[in-house]
Design an enzyme around this catalytic site. Sequence first.
Site, short mmCIF file in Angstrom:
data_model
loop_
_atom_site.label_atom_id
_atom_site.label_comp_id
_atom_site.label_asym_id
_atom_site.label_seq_id
_atom_site.Cartn_x
_atom_site.Cartn_y
_atom_site.Cartn_z
N LYS A 77 1.01 -1.29 0.14
CA LYS A 77 -0.10 0.02 -0.07
C LYS A 77 0.83 1.58 0.08
CE LYS A 77 -3.67 2.08 3.08
NZ LYS A 77 -4.24 1.96 4.38
N SER A 155 -8.81 2.93 3.88
CA SER A 155 -8.03 3.33 2.83
C SER A 155 -6.87 2.42 2.18
CB SER A 155 -6.75 4.40 3.64
OG SER A 155 -6.18 3.59 4.62
N SER A 179 -9.20 0.72 8.15
CA SER A 179 -8.68 0.79 6.95
C SER A 179 -8.17 -0.57 6.32
CB SER A 179 -7.70 1.95 6.60
OG SER A 179 -8.34 3.08 6.61
#
Length: 483
Positions: A77, A155, A179
Site C-alpha cells: 500500500k 484506505s 482501513s
Amino acid sequence: MTEFAYLDATAQAELVRRGEVKPLELVDAAIARIEKINPQLNAVIIPLFDKARAQARAQAHATRPDEPFGGVPFLVKDLFCTTAGDPYHAGMRLLRDLKWTAKHDTYLAAKLRAAGFIFVGRTNVPELGPIPTTEPEAYQPAHNPWDITRSPGGSSGGSAAAVASGMVPAAHGNDGGGSIRIPSSVCGLVGLKPSRGRTSLGPDFGDSWNGAVAEHVLTRSVRDTAAILDAVAGPMPGDPYSAPPPSRPYRQEVGAAPGRLRIGLLTRAPADIVDVHSDCVAAAEAAAHSLQSLGHVVDTSSPTALDEPAFSEHFGAVVGSWTLRDLEYWGAQIGRTLGADDVEPDTWALADMGRAVSAAQYIGACLWLQAYTRRVASWWTEGFDLLLTPTMAEPPFRLGEMTSTREEPLRAFIRAVPTVTFTAPFNVTGQPAISLPLSWNNAGLPIGVQLVAPYGREDLLLRVAAQLEQACPWAERRPPVHA
C-alpha cells in the site's frame, strides 16, 4: 497466468520450497494478471516489475529455508510502508508531481522482504488515508472487483481490489479507523487489525493518530493472515510500546480448538448514530448462528461505553490534528508551506479541524480516549471472550458517494460514519479485530462480519476465524472481475 491466481501465499510458497515452481514464474504470472486486470480496477498505481523480476532471479539461487514466503509476489500500500528507492506518494498529487521517492525501507517492509515476499508494485490509496474509500485525485478511483461501480473501501482499497481479483495472494494494509477491515468487508477478504504495538510503525513513526494505526495485510485465508503476522510482529528499537508476545507462533492457532467461548453480539450502531442496513444485521446474525453451531454461547451484549456520543468529537480532534501535522511535515520536506490548492478539499478541511484544537484540547481528547478504552475493555472482564458485530453498517457503497467538494469539504468525512461506526472504536482501544467474509447479499456483494478480542489476544481471534472458515468456506468464491 491463472493457475496460481487463487492459491494463497502459503500454498505458493510451498510450491517454491518443493522446487515445483521458481520465484520468477510466480512473479511473471502475477505481473501478467496485473497487466490484464488492473486497467479495470486501478488497484496498482506504481508497478515495480523490473525490480521484482530481478529479485525473483536472485531468489532462485538464494531462497533460504527460514523464508516462509520465499518467491511469493506481494503488493505494498502506498501509505506508511515506504520501500527504498521506490516512488511514495500517499495519494497526494503534490508528491506524484514531484516524483517523490522513498529513501529507506520501513521496519515492516524489511520484515516482509526478510520473509521472502517480492514486491511487484504499490497500491492506490486516498490522500493521506483518513477517508474509507479510495478515490484520490492523484490517481483516480480504484474499483471493487465485485461491482466496478462500487468502492473497494479505504484506505487500503487498492490492496483489497488486487487481492480479491487474484492479482496477488496478499497485500499490505494499515488501519487507523477500519482501513484494513472495511476494504476486506466490501471485497470479501480476511482483514486483521492487530493489537496496538504488535507491528512496528518505525523507524519513521512511534505511533500515529494517538496509537490508533496498526500495520498488517489483507489476505484470502486465515492461515496466511496468521503466518504473515508471525513474520512481521514484534517490537523494534525505539518503539514506544509493544504488545505482549504470543505463547506460540500464530500459524499454530489455525486449527487449534478455541474451547467453548462466550460471545457478545451487537447489531445496532454504537450510540445509534446510524441505522444498520438489514444485510449487515443478517450477516452478523448468521455468523452468530454459525458460532452457536460450533458450540459457542452467543448473547446479545456489548460494552455500554460504545454508546458514548462524545467518542466522535474526541477521535475527530485527534484525526484533524494529525492531518494538520501531515501537511506541516510534507511542507517541511519540500521546503514551502502547503496551501488549500495543494491538497484535496477533505484533507484541507480535516487540517482546519486540527487548527481549531489547542495543545491542551488535544491532550484532553487523548486522555478522554484513554479512559474510554478502559471503559470499553472492562466488558471483556465480565465473562465475555469475543464481541461479534457487522464490520460496516452498510453494504458496499458506490463510487462518488464519499467524495468532498470545495463547497462541501467535510461531506466525505460525514458520509463515512456508517462505514467506520463498528471499526473505529477498536482502533482507539488498541484491541485486535478481524473482518471475515462470511456473507454475500442478494446483489452478490460481500458483507463482512467483525470479531473483537481482548488486547493482545490475536491467538483467540485466529482460532475462531479458522473455525468459521472451515464451517462457512469462502475460498471458491470469485468476483466478476478476476484472474
